[in-house]
Scaffold this active site. Structure first.
Site, PDB file in Angstrom:
ATOM      1  N   CYS A   1      26.295  68.770 -39.659  1.00 31.45           N
ATOM      2  CA  CYS A   1      25.255  67.810 -39.966  1.00 31.45           C
ATOM      3  C   CYS A   1      24.454  67.458 -38.725  1.00 31.45           C
ATOM      4  CB  CYS A   1      25.853  66.518 -40.527  1.00 31.45           C
ATOM      5  SG  CYS A   1      26.835  66.744 -42.016  1.00 31.45           S
ATOM      6  N   GLY A   2      23.307  66.859 -38.972  1.00 33.04           N
ATOM      7  CA  GLY A   2      22.583  66.147 -37.936  1.00 33.04           C
ATOM      8  C   GLY A   2      22.809  64.672 -38.174  1.00 33.04           C
TER       9      GLY A   2
END
Length: 608
Positions: free
Chosen positions: A2-3
């Site tokens: 994820c970011g």
């Protein structure tokens, strides 16, 4: 993968997410995006998460539980906590953390995890904000602040730092951090409480307080937790034993007369090789077989690769490919990502030619037996990559191996560096960061061509793989760099042990955060089998002379144990290829034709 992003403010000002940072985060997580704001009487937190769906059922982030706790998780749980085949590790971790009370319980959960991670966690009861990176720093996390605000993010946007604009820095992988939000609001200043990784006498993590203080955001304060709580290291201490006098002075008088394969055959270590193959194979299996649940099972989907290898044809990447072959679905291709930068025509030099030193020749000259390639992209790594493909086909001719030949011209390199790569490499800024960051970005993008048929015709090809295996960690642990050989020559085994300890201790700040940002920009996940906790623990347990014998020539002595493993796996010439750094093998280091040191600040990263 994820970011993840969090902006903490101790003032009532409106919270905003920088548009360029948001775009970088979105590229890391193309499958789901969401923002969430937490408001309390004296502080506010803006969370933003962008999910790349990799395993189990897609779980939206930021993940808020019934009690109001908020988790942002950029990681993979490969062991330590039970995660079922149909479960998502974000959901599993959220449930475990929601049952925690005091800090000792939170730390117990985090220290049990085996795998790469960076996380941000808002613990509503008590008003705490937790964050940090795993022991090796395999996932990126950056921070900046001004005392009243603190921003955390997987990736940032390069800007001009000034007295008014705080600079981004990497969060040191020295421990886990906690902020008492009510106390911070009362004081009007962010104070970080640090729970350090305990190295158990291991020099991998030393001087935690000093490491954090060098990087702490402007206006913030960092203190070691007065409770004395720590996180136990997930790997065993490094074996620092020294050999007896006979081993320390051991030479190989006939080495000059023997072929590399003969030298390798004579250096038998059957028990150590068997154990290394076992732990490394299991590390690859965990990383190859963790894929999204209930994904597309159509024939078209099965014909596309889900796993790729950053591939030079050298021993590190060849072993990863051979082990991936054991665990990937039988009918599914494996993509081998091979990058080459256009060879520049040599410029005519005026005046007397400078004589290259021995170390420079070792890095810049092709291995013995290679001729100067005729084509503009026939760089050393392309030549060894093609040879490696033939070895893998001999190993398993039933597997479809896609050697993705990725050609990068100077104009495209310069344009893309300015538009994207310089932002991702930031806040690192050396010539080496530029070279490796650019090479890895283009390789991970996977856009190139594959040769089809027997006539050498090449057709356009883009890798579909979301998992990218990389060989980082092998050289650091098994004395693969030329500086290991220099240190051994000057200081013997004691100096070599110190060099190995230093290499692994600084790998988070030198390599891993940067590579995670660069590979993640394509919506793909970097996985590092050589840095699996069981692999590192096994290699740490061995005396250094079982891992390398630098009295033997290049192509044999460095990473000796790994070369023996390659031979055991049935690999041939790739087992005795001398180490060649990516920036030289891909020839990106020759692109600019400048006299630079790897440690120099790279002006190209700031000017585009």
């Amino acid at each position: 993968m994820c970011g993840i992003f969090c902006l903490l403010s101790l003032s009532p000002s409106r919270l905003e997410l920088d548009k360029s940072v948001h775009e970088h985060l979105r590229r890391r997580g193309p499958n789901f995006s969401r923002d969430l704001e937490v408001r309390a009487a004296r502080y506010r937190c803006l969370f933003s998460a962008h999910v790349l769906h990799m395993r189990g059922l897609l779980t939206p982030q930021p993940l808020e539980d019934a009690a109001g706790n908020v988790l942002e998780w950029n990681g993979e749980i490969f062991g330590g906590l039970p995660v079922g085949p149909e479960e998502n590790d974000t959901a599993v971790l959220s449930r475990r953390l929601s049952s925690c009370g005091g800090p000792s319980e939170v730390l117990a959960v985090l220290s049990a995890i085996r795998g790469p991670w960076a996380f941000i966690y808002y613990q509503k009861a008590g008003g705490y904000l937790w964050f940090g990176r795993d022991f090796f720093g395999r996932r990126s996390l950056l921070w900046k602040g001004d005392g009243e605000t603190l921003t955390l993010t997987s990736v940032a946007a390069r800007g001009v730092a000034s007295d008014q604009t705080p600079a981004w820095r990497e969060v040191p992988a020295a421990g886990v951090y906690r902020i008492d939000l009510d106390a911070a609001a009362e004081a009007g200043r962010v104070t970080l409480e640090v729970y350090p990784w305990l190295g158990q006498g291991n020099p991998l993590q030393s001087s935690c307080a000093g490491t954090v203080l060098e990087s702490v955001p402007s206006g913030c304060e960092a203190l070691l937790s007065p409770s004395g709580l720590v996180l136990p290291a997930p790997v065993c201490p490094l074996n620092t034993s020294l050999p007896g006098p006979s081993k320390e002075t051991e030479a190989h008088p006939n080495a000059e007369d023997l072929e590399p394969q003969q030298l390798l055959a004579a250096a038998s270590k059957p028990d150590e090789v068997k154990r290394l193959i076992g732990v490394l194979s299991e590390a690859v299996r965990r990383r190859v077989q963790s894929r999204p649940f209930a994904s597309d099972a159509s024939p078209a989907a099965r014909s596309r690769a889900s796993v790729a290898v950053l591939f030079s044809g050298g021993v590190d990447s060849m072993i990863l490919a051979a082990l991936a072959d054991l665990h990937a679905p039988t009918r599914q291709p494996i993509d081998l990502l091979n990058v080459a930068f256009e060879l520049q025509k040599p410029k005519t030099r005026k005046g007397p030619a400078r004589k290259a030193g021995k170390a420079e020749k070792e890095q810049k000259e092709p291995p013995e037996g290679e001729t100067v390639p005729p084509g503009p992209f026939d760089v050393p790594d392309r030549i060894t990559g093609r040879a490696g493909l033939q070895e893998l086909r001999r190993l398993n001719g039933e597997r479809e191996w896609n050697l993705v030949e990725i050609d990068v011209a100077q104009e495209e390199l310069q344009r893309t560096r300015g538009e994207r790569i310089s932002q991702l490499v930031h806040p690192l800024e050396t010539v080496l960061d530029d070279s490796i960051g650019c090479a890895v970005w283009f390789a991970a993008r996977g856009e190139g061509g594959v040769v089809v048929g027997g006539d050498g015709e090449r057709r356009p090809f883009t890798s579909s793989a979301k998992v990218v295996l990389t060989g980082i960690g092998a050289d650091e642990q098994l004395a693969g760099y030329s500086r290991h050989r220099v240190r051994f020559k000057t200081s013997g085994h004691e100096g070599l042990i110190q060099e190995v300890a230093m290499e692994l201790g600084r790998i988070s700040s030198r390599n891993l955060g940067r590579d995670d940002r660069v590979i993640g920009d394509h919506g793909k996940e970097a996985r590092f089998p050589y840095l699996d906790e069981d692999v590192v623990s096994y290699l740490n347990s061995l005396p250094v002379w079982d891992k390398a014998d630098l009295a033997l020539p290049r192509g044999v002595g460095e990473k000796l144990l790994l070369r023996l493993a390659a031979r055991q796996l049935g690999l041939g010439q790739s087992a005795v290829l001398p180490k060649r750094a990516m920036q030289f093998g891909s020839r990106i280091a020759k692109m600019e034709e400048k006299k630079e040191k790897a440690s120099d600040k790279c002006t190209r990263l700031s000017t585009g």
